[in-house]
Write a protein that holds these residues in place. Sequence first.
Motif, mmCIF file in Angstrom:
data_model
loop_
_atom_site.group_PDB
_atom_site.id
_atom_site.type_symbol
_atom_site.label_atom_id
_atom_site.label_comp_id
_atom_site.label_asym_id
_atom_site.label_seq_id
_atom_site.Cartn_x
_atom_site.Cartn_y
_atom_site.Cartn_z
ATOM 1 N N ALA A 24 -13.843 -4.287 14.909
ATOM 2 C CA ALA A 24 -13.399 -5.328 15.016
ATOM 3 C C ALA A 24 -11.908 -5.018 14.127
ATOM 4 C CB ALA A 24 -14.019 -6.266 14.494
ATOM 5 N N GLY A 25 -12.292 -5.100 12.920
ATOM 6 C CA GLY A 25 -11.161 -5.403 11.962
ATOM 7 C C GLY A 25 -10.313 -3.949 12.985
ATOM 8 N N THR A 26 -10.698 -2.638 12.581
ATOM 9 C CA THR A 26 -9.256 -1.926 13.343
ATOM 10 C C THR A 26 -8.482 -2.523 14.587
ATOM 11 O OG1 THR A 26 -10.628 -0.393 14.373
ATOM 12 C CG2 THR A 26 -10.203 0.094 11.899
ATOM 13 N N VAL A 27 -9.681 -2.774 15.440
ATOM 14 C CA VAL A 27 -8.830 -3.329 16.630
ATOM 15 C C VAL A 27 -8.008 -4.553 16.624
ATOM 16 C CG1 VAL A 27 -9.430 -4.349 18.766
ATOM 17 C CG2 VAL A 27 -10.786 -2.600 18.268
ATOM 18 N N ALA A 28 -8.143 -5.414 15.509
ATOM 19 C CA ALA A 28 -7.532 -6.242 15.545
ATOM 20 C C ALA A 28 -6.652 -6.163 14.606
ATOM 21 C CB ALA A 28 -8.206 -7.881 14.043
ATOM 22 N N ALA A 29 -6.617 -5.049 13.748
ATOM 23 C CA ALA A 29 -5.167 -4.694 13.483
ATOM 24 C C ALA A 29 -4.135 -4.439 13.554
ATOM 25 C CB ALA A 29 -5.595 -3.877 11.938
ATOM 26 N N SER A 30 -4.717 -3.665 14.830
ATOM 27 C CA SER A 30 -3.752 -3.050 16.144
ATOM 28 C C SER A 30 -3.345 -4.148 16.663
ATOM 29 C CB SER A 30 -4.735 -2.050 17.689
ATOM 30 O OG SER A 30 -3.777 -1.190 17.945
ATOM 31 N N ALA A 109 -1.503 -9.170 6.790
ATOM 32 C CA ALA A 109 -2.859 -9.884 7.517
ATOM 33 C C ALA A 109 -3.090 -7.774 8.353
ATOM 34 C CB ALA A 109 -2.226 -10.262 8.159
ATOM 35 N N ALA A 110 -2.502 -7.449 9.328
ATOM 36 C CA ALA A 110 -3.363 -6.184 10.082
ATOM 37 C C ALA A 110 -3.567 -5.487 8.567
ATOM 38 C CB ALA A 110 -1.689 -5.503 10.637
ATOM 39 N N ASP A 111 -3.356 -4.880 7.399
ATOM 40 C CA ASP A 111 -3.505 -3.873 6.624
ATOM 41 C C ASP A 111 -5.086 -4.981 5.934
ATOM 42 O OD1 ASP A 111 -1.587 -2.385 7.291
ATOM 43 O OD2 ASP A 111 -0.834 -3.319 5.439
ATOM 44 N N ILE A 112 -4.884 -6.024 5.806
ATOM 45 C CA ILE A 112 -6.415 -6.421 5.246
ATOM 46 C C ILE A 112 -7.482 -6.162 6.736
ATOM 47 C CG2 ILE A 112 -7.640 -8.895 4.738
ATOM 48 C CD1 ILE A 112 -5.189 -9.019 3.481
ATOM 49 N N PHE A 113 -7.116 -6.760 7.529
ATOM 50 C CA PHE A 113 -7.849 -6.759 8.985
ATOM 51 C C PHE A 113 -8.788 -5.292 9.561
ATOM 52 C CE2 PHE A 113 -5.495 -10.714 11.300
ATOM 53 C CZ PHE A 113 -6.471 -11.297 10.188
ATOM 54 N N ARG A 114 -7.347 -4.452 8.752
ATOM 55 C CA ARG A 114 -8.226 -3.175 9.011
ATOM 56 C C ARG A 114 -9.380 -2.259 7.948
ATOM 57 N NH1 ARG A 114 -3.888 -0.548 11.754
ATOM 58 N NH2 ARG A 114 -2.485 -1.951 10.012
ATOM 59 N N LYS A 115 -9.097 -2.860 6.853
ATOM 60 C CA LYS A 115 -10.061 -2.352 6.092
ATOM 61 C C LYS A 115 -11.312 -3.151 6.079
ATOM 62 C CE LYS A 115 -7.013 -1.830 2.479
ATOM 63 N NZ LYS A 115 -5.679 -2.291 1.509
ATOM 64 N N SER A 116 -11.593 -4.838 6.975
ATOM 65 C CA SER A 116 -13.128 -5.238 7.541
ATOM 66 C C SER A 116 -14.036 -4.731 8.406
ATOM 67 C CB SER A 116 -12.568 -7.037 7.449
ATOM 68 O OG SER A 116 -11.574 -6.776 8.860
ATOM 69 N N GLU A 117 -15.441 -4.768 8.112
ATOM 70 C CA GLU A 117 -15.825 -4.609 9.041
ATOM 71 C C GLU A 117 -15.817 -5.538 10.102
ATOM 72 O OE1 GLU A 117 -17.863 -1.044 9.909
ATOM 73 O OE2 GLU A 117 -16.476 -0.862 8.792
ATOM 74 N N GLY A 118 -16.460 -6.811 9.774
ATOM 75 C CA GLY A 118 -16.151 -7.469 10.676
ATOM 76 C C GLY A 118 -15.206 -9.243 11.169
#
Length: 141
Positions: A24-30, A109-118
């Motif tokens: 979910a995090g990598t999709v949001a970051a993208s 923000a994208a970098d933070i989201f990218r590191k999260s699982e949910g």
Amino acid sequence: MNSQDNNESLPYAELPEASSTYTAGTVAASMVDGLGFRYYWASEGLRSEDLSYKPSAEARTTDETIDHILGLSTVILNSALHKVNEGNDFSELSFTEKRELTLVNLKTAADIFRKSEGLNQFTVVFKGSKGNSEYPFWNQI
């Protein structure tokens, strides 16, 4: 530093490499990376006459739209940082400063989201006169 050097140091002149994993995090970051890339190129080279352009009496000027996008990027960043949105005044910033801040907000923000699982932890919270209003991450999409 001249503007060309500054532009070269700004994020999103190119899209970041796609993640090799799907969370979910990598999709949001993208998604945020895509916003940053599009904003970078849509705002590149705007002149003062472009910023003052207003397509109709009811519409915002380009500069007012830049302010609005900066405000939205701040909401996204505050969600990533778990901070409350308390309103912002960007009126003292130049267009160049607003553009840079918007791009840095999105990249951070994208970098933070990218590191999260949910994403459930990244709520949007607005401070109001009657207390805080909280919305799930879904509202940002």
